[in-house]
Motif scaffolding. Structure first.
Motif, PDB file in Angstrom:
ATOM      1  N   GLY A 172      -6.918   3.298   2.736  1.00 21.75           N
ATOM      2  CA  GLY A 172      -7.388   2.837   4.045  1.00 21.75           C
ATOM      3  C   GLY A 172      -6.564   1.734   4.660  1.00 21.75           C
ATOM      4  O   GLY A 172      -6.859   1.320   5.791  1.00 21.75           O
ATOM      5  N   GLN A 173      -5.531   1.241   3.998  1.00 16.24           N
ATOM      6  CA  GLN A 173      -4.705   0.170   4.532  1.00 16.24           C
ATOM      7  C   GLN A 173      -3.367   0.724   5.004  1.00 16.24           C
ATOM      8  O   GLN A 173      -2.693   1.454   4.279  1.00 16.24           O
ATOM      9  CB  GLN A 173      -4.472  -0.909   3.470  1.00 16.24           C
ATOM     10  N   LEU A 174      -2.994   0.374   6.234  1.00 18.81           N
ATOM     11  CA  LEU A 174      -1.738   0.849   6.805  1.00 18.81           C
ATOM     12  C   LEU A 174      -0.558   0.265   6.042  1.00 18.81           C
ATOM     13  O   LEU A 174      -0.465  -0.947   5.854  1.00 18.81           O
ATOM     14  CB  LEU A 174      -1.656   0.457   8.281  1.00 18.81           C
ATOM     15  N   GLN A 175       0.358   1.134   5.609  1.00 12.97           N
ATOM     16  CA  GLN A 175       1.535   0.696   4.866  1.00 12.97           C
ATOM     17  C   GLN A 175       2.791   0.695   5.732  1.00 12.97           C
ATOM     18  O   GLN A 175       3.551  -0.262   5.729  1.00 12.97           O
ATOM     19  CB  GLN A 175       1.754   1.602   3.645  1.00 12.97           C
ATOM     20  N   LEU A 176       2.992   1.775   6.499  1.00 15.01           N
ATOM     21  CA  LEU A 176       4.178   1.843   7.357  1.00 15.01           C
ATOM     22  C   LEU A 176       4.076   3.008   8.323  1.00 15.01           C
ATOM     23  O   LEU A 176       3.238   3.908   8.151  1.00 15.01           O
ATOM     24  CB  LEU A 176       5.451   1.966   6.507  1.00 15.01           C
ATOM     25  N   ARG A 177       4.951   2.963   9.318  1.00 15.85           N
ATOM     26  CA  ARG A 177       5.142   4.073  10.249  1.00 15.85           C
ATOM     27  C   ARG A 177       6.614   4.445  10.206  1.00 15.85           C
ATOM     28  O   ARG A 177       7.479   3.566  10.252  1.00 15.85           O
ATOM     29  CB  ARG A 177       4.740   3.685  11.671  1.00 15.85           C
ATOM     30  N   THR A 178       6.896   5.725  10.168  1.00 13.65           N
ATOM     31  CA  THR A 178       8.288   6.153  10.044  1.00 13.65           C
ATOM     32  C   THR A 178       8.468   7.585  10.522  1.00 13.65           C
ATOM     33  O   THR A 178       7.508   8.369  10.557  1.00 13.65           O
ATOM     34  CB  THR A 178       8.759   6.036   8.586  1.00 13.65           C
ATOM     35  N   LYS A 179       9.724   7.902  10.859  1.00 12.01           N
ATOM     36  CA  LYS A 179      10.087   9.275  11.197  1.00 12.01           C
ATOM     37  C   LYS A 179      10.958   9.896  10.097  1.00 12.01           C
ATOM     38  O   LYS A 179      11.262  11.088  10.168  1.00 12.01           O
ATOM     39  CB  LYS A 179      10.857   9.296  12.516  1.00 12.01           C
ATOM     40  N   SER A 180      11.366   9.100   9.148  1.00 12.85           N
ATOM     41  CA  SER A 180      12.223   9.595   8.073  1.00 12.85           C
ATOM     42  C   SER A 180      11.379  10.069   6.889  1.00 12.85           C
ATOM     43  O   SER A 180      10.167   9.838   6.830  1.00 12.85           O
ATOM     44  CB  SER A 180      13.187   8.487   7.612  1.00 12.85           C
ATOM     45  N   GLU A 181      12.036  10.726   5.954  1.00 13.62           N
ATOM     46  CA  GLU A 181      11.326  11.230   4.780  1.00 13.62           C
ATOM     47  C   GLU A 181      10.864  10.068   3.902  1.00 13.62           C
ATOM     48  O   GLU A 181      11.575   9.082   3.700  1.00 13.62           O
ATOM     49  CB  GLU A 181      12.242  12.135   3.955  1.00 13.62           C
ATOM     50  N   LEU A 182       9.655  10.193   3.389  1.00 12.41           N
ATOM     51  CA  LEU A 182       9.107   9.199   2.466  1.00 12.41           C
ATOM     52  C   LEU A 182       9.114   9.773   1.056  1.00 12.41           C
ATOM     53  O   LEU A 182       8.800  10.945   0.854  1.00 12.41           O
ATOM     54  CB  LEU A 182       7.669   8.835   2.846  1.00 12.41           C
ATOM     55  N   ASN A 242       6.869   7.036  -5.698  1.00 15.31           N
ATOM     56  CA  ASN A 242       6.824   7.243  -7.144  1.00 15.31           C
ATOM     57  C   ASN A 242       5.376   7.248  -7.617  1.00 15.31           C
ATOM     58  O   ASN A 242       4.650   6.276  -7.441  1.00 15.31           O
ATOM     59  CB  ASN A 242       7.607   6.136  -7.858  1.00 15.31           C
ATOM     60  N   VAL A 243       4.962   8.364  -8.205  1.00 19.41           N
ATOM     61  CA  VAL A 243       3.565   8.514  -8.625  1.00 19.41           C
ATOM     62  C   VAL A 243       3.196   7.491  -9.689  1.00 19.41           C
ATOM     63  O   VAL A 243       2.135   6.855  -9.621  1.00 19.41           O
ATOM     64  CB  VAL A 243       3.312   9.942  -9.149  1.00 19.41           C
ATOM     65  N   ASP A 244       4.071   7.300 -10.674  1.00 21.63           N
ATOM     66  CA  ASP A 244       3.766   6.364 -11.754  1.00 21.63           C
ATOM     67  C   ASP A 244       3.572   4.946 -11.228  1.00 21.63           C
ATOM     68  O   ASP A 244       2.701   4.206 -11.690  1.00 21.63           O
ATOM     69  CB  ASP A 244       4.875   6.391 -12.808  1.00 21.63           C
ATOM     70  N   SER A 245       4.386   4.558 -10.229  1.00 18.55           N
ATOM     71  CA  SER A 245       4.248   3.220  -9.643  1.00 18.55           C
ATOM     72  C   SER A 245       2.931   3.086  -8.890  1.00 18.55           C
ATOM     73  O   SER A 245       2.264   2.052  -8.970  1.00 18.55           O
ATOM     74  CB  SER A 245       5.419   2.935  -8.698  1.00 18.55           C
ATOM     75  N   LEU A 246       2.564   4.133  -8.173  1.00 18.13           N
ATOM     76  CA  LEU A 246       1.290   4.099  -7.453  1.00 18.13           C
ATOM     77  C   LEU A 246       0.117   3.952  -8.409  1.00 18.13           C
ATOM     78  O   LEU A 246      -0.803   3.161  -8.178  1.00 18.13           O
ATOM     79  CB  LEU A 246       1.120   5.375  -6.616  1.00 18.13           C
ATOM     80  N   LEU A 247       0.144   4.704  -9.496  1.00 17.11           N
ATOM     81  CA  LEU A 247      -0.960   4.648 -10.454  1.00 17.11           C
ATOM     82  C   LEU A 247      -1.007   3.314 -11.185  1.00 17.11           C
ATOM     83  O   LEU A 247      -2.074   2.864 -11.608  1.00 17.11           O
ATOM     84  CB  LEU A 247      -0.826   5.793 -11.465  1.00 17.11           C
ATOM     85  N   THR A 248       0.165   2.677 -11.320  1.00 16.88           N
ATOM     86  CA  THR A 248       0.212   1.399 -12.041  1.00 16.88           C
ATOM     87  C   THR A 248      -0.226   0.231 -11.170  1.00 16.88           C
ATOM     88  O   THR A 248      -0.945  -0.661 -11.619  1.00 16.88           O
ATOM     89  CB  THR A 248       1.639   1.139 -12.575  1.00 16.88           C
ATOM     90  N   THR A 249       0.214   0.246  -9.906  1.00 14.87           N
ATOM     91  CA  THR A 249      -0.028  -0.911  -9.031  1.00 14.87           C
ATOM     92  C   THR A 249      -1.348  -0.834  -8.287  1.00 14.87           C
ATOM     93  O   THR A 249      -1.796  -1.836  -7.728  1.00 14.87           O
ATOM     94  CB  THR A 249       1.112  -1.032  -8.003  1.00 14.87           C
ATOM     95  N   ARG A 250      -1.986   0.322  -8.247  1.00 17.54           N
ATOM     96  CA  ARG A 250      -3.243   0.468  -7.509  1.00 17.54           C
ATOM     97  C   ARG A 250      -4.394   0.637  -8.480  1.00 17.54           C
ATOM     98  O   ARG A 250      -4.283   1.345  -9.485  1.00 17.54           O
ATOM     99  CB  ARG A 250      -3.184   1.686  -6.569  1.00 17.54           C
ATOM    100  N   THR A 251      -5.484  -0.007  -8.179  1.00 18.72           N
ATOM    101  CA  THR A 251      -6.684   0.148  -9.011  1.00 18.72           C
ATOM    102  C   THR A 251      -7.393   1.440  -8.658  1.00 18.72           C
ATOM    103  O   THR A 251      -7.425   1.857  -7.494  1.00 18.72           O
ATOM    104  CB  THR A 251      -7.638  -1.037  -8.791  1.00 18.72           C
ATOM    105  N   GLY A 252      -7.972   2.067  -9.643  1.00 21.46           N
ATOM    106  CA  GLY A 252      -8.681   3.315  -9.407  1.00 21.46           C
ATOM    107  C   GLY A 252      -7.717   4.440  -9.074  1.00 21.46           C
ATOM    108  O   GLY A 252      -6.564   4.463  -9.514  1.00 21.46           O
ATOM    109  N   THR A 253      -8.182   5.406  -8.288  1.00 24.10           N
ATOM    110  CA  THR A 253      -7.366   6.547  -7.854  1.00 24.10           C
ATOM    111  C   THR A 253      -6.861   6.310  -6.446  1.00 24.10           C
ATOM    112  O   THR A 253      -7.665   6.258  -5.501  1.00 24.10           O
ATOM    113  CB  THR A 253      -8.186   7.851  -7.895  1.00 24.10           C
ATOM    114  N   PRO A 254      -5.547   6.119  -6.260  1.00 26.98           N
ATOM    115  CA  PRO A 254      -5.016   5.869  -4.919  1.00 26.98           C
ATOM    116  C   PRO A 254      -5.288   7.054  -3.985  1.00 26.98           C
ATOM    117  O   PRO A 254      -5.098   8.211  -4.373  1.00 26.98           O
ATOM    118  CB  PRO A 254      -3.521   5.675  -5.159  1.00 26.98           C
ATOM    119  N   LEU A 255      -5.723   6.753  -2.776  1.00 27.05           N
ATOM    120  CA  LEU A 255      -5.971   7.779  -1.768  1.00 27.05           C
ATOM    121  C   LEU A 255      -4.953   7.600  -0.652  1.00 27.05           C
ATOM    122  O   LEU A 255      -4.926   6.573   0.031  1.00 27.05           O
ATOM    123  CB  LEU A 255      -7.384   7.666  -1.205  1.00 27.05           C
ATOM    124  N   LEU A 256      -4.101   8.604  -0.469  1.00 22.85           N
ATOM    125  CA  LEU A 256      -3.092   8.561   0.582  1.00 22.85           C
ATOM    126  C   LEU A 256      -3.630   9.258   1.829  1.00 22.85           C
ATOM    127  O   LEU A 256      -4.220  10.340   1.729  1.00 22.85           O
ATOM    128  CB  LEU A 256      -1.799   9.233   0.134  1.00 22.85           C
TER     129      LEU A 256
END
Length: 358
Positions: A78-88, A91-105
């Motif tokens: 639910g928190q805005l991270q960025l706006r872009t027109k380029s490819e994003l 890294n899944v492992d980084s998301l799972l490590t740095t976010r509590t619970g199950t990250p929702l994109l």
């Protein structure tokens, strides 16, 4: 055999990481959800501006790729991270490590959300690829370990260049008459020599980690599939290097004991440094062979076993030349000298080979 030999060896791990693996893309649309009445429902192809998907453990080891022809906004929990027109690429492992619970994109786009392409990228390697890399942690360990060893070596080389070159002198391993042996033999307990013993322990330990991790599981000490993190890899390395260093001390004590029993007290330093030099040269040659294997992209399930066996064969050859060196330095009978070598060199080496090669 100069410092360039070890420099090539130090590039081994980095070179193994330069090979480009094949990317396998898994479509993520089956995991898309949309918000309806404050609840998330499966996406059915309807026209919406925002889609959501959870980053679950099933995606571990992958990279989330997000492409869109128009500008998109990325939200995480639910928190805005960025706006872009380029490819994003996330890294899944980084998301799972740095976010509590199950990250929702959440992906928002003003136009048709169907134009957004979301895929999960995996790096597919050949079944018998060089080091059978299955996760980035082992590559990270190799890079960091190599850099640490390279820095260590530079310090040793700059502080005592002549001694370093002497340790890496291949001709002295196979020469019967050696000159300037006092360069190293007179300072067996000096601080610089202790550092060289620590360095060779770390170097051999790193080579063993590569061989045991990438070699066939038939190797007795194979660590394949047992290293799950960079920290664990460093722990294995330091533990193995400590065992090797302890082995060197035991080797020195064994030579001292046997020389006292057989009356060869003047040969302790000469014999021990000959062993260390053989170990340095064997390790350098192992590194060169592994580099060539990596460059030529050879595939052989028994390759790492053969490398280890060849290194053991080199140590046996060094012991044979040691016999002739000692013959030139002593006036003892052939049987007396051979008995001494059996106790101080041959039998311990055979036991070590039996343990390593099972």
């Amino acid at each position: 055999m100069r410092s360039g030999v070890l420099l090539i060896l130090f590039l081994l791990s980095a070179g193994s990481c330069w090979s480009q693996p094949t990317e396998v893309v898994k479509d993520m649309q089956d995991y898309w959800t949309v918000s309806k009445n404050d609840q998330l429902e499966d996406y059915q192809g309807q026209s919406v501006h925002t889609i959501h998907f959870a980053v679950i453990d099933e995606f571990k080891g992958g990279i989330i790729s997000i492409k869109s022809p128009d500008e998109i906004s990325l939200f995480i929990n639910g928190q805005l991270q960025l706006r872009t027109k380029s490819e994003l690429r996330l890294n899944v492992d980084s998301l799972l490590t740095t976010r509590t619970g199950t990250p929702l994109l959440s992906i928002f786009q003003k136009g048709n959300i169907k134009t957004v392409q979301i895929g999960l990228l995996y790096q597919a390697h050949l079944e018998n690829e060089k080091f059978n890399r299955q996760a980035s942690h082992f590559r990270d360990f190799l890079i960091l370990g190599t850099l640490l060893l390279f820095g260590f070596f530079v310090i040793l080389f700059r502080s005592n260049t002549r001694l370093t070159i002497d340790y890496l002198n291949l001709t002295k391993v196979f020469s019967i008459q050696e000159r300037e042996e006092a360069i190293v033999a007179g300072r067996i307990g000096s601080s610089v020599n202790i550092l060289f013993f620590v360095f060779i322990s770390l170097l051999v330990g790193l080579l063993f980690i590569i061989i045991f991790n990438g070699g066939d599981s038939g190797l007795y000490f194979s660590t394949k599939n047992s290293i799950d993190s960079t920290t664990q890899a460093f722990t294995w390395w330091l533990f193995l290097s400590a065992i090797i260093f302890i082995f060197l001390i035991i080797k020195l004590l064994l030579i001292w004991t046997m020389s006292a029993l057989f009356g060869f007290k003047g040969l302790v330093r000469f014999q021990f440094f000959n062993f260390i030099r053989s170990l340095y040269v064997a390790s350098s040659l192992m590194g060169i062979v592994l580099v060539v294997y990596d460059i030529l992209e050879i595939e052989n399930t028994n390759f790492f076993y053969l490398v280890l066996a060849s290194a053991c064969g080199f140590m046996i050859l060094g012991t044979l030349f040691l016999y002739f060196k000692l013959m030139a330095r002593t006036s003892s009978s052939t049987f007396h000298l051979f008995s001494y070598l059996c106790g101080s060199e041959i039998i311990p080496l055979m036991i070590l080979i039996k343990v390593l090669l099972n």
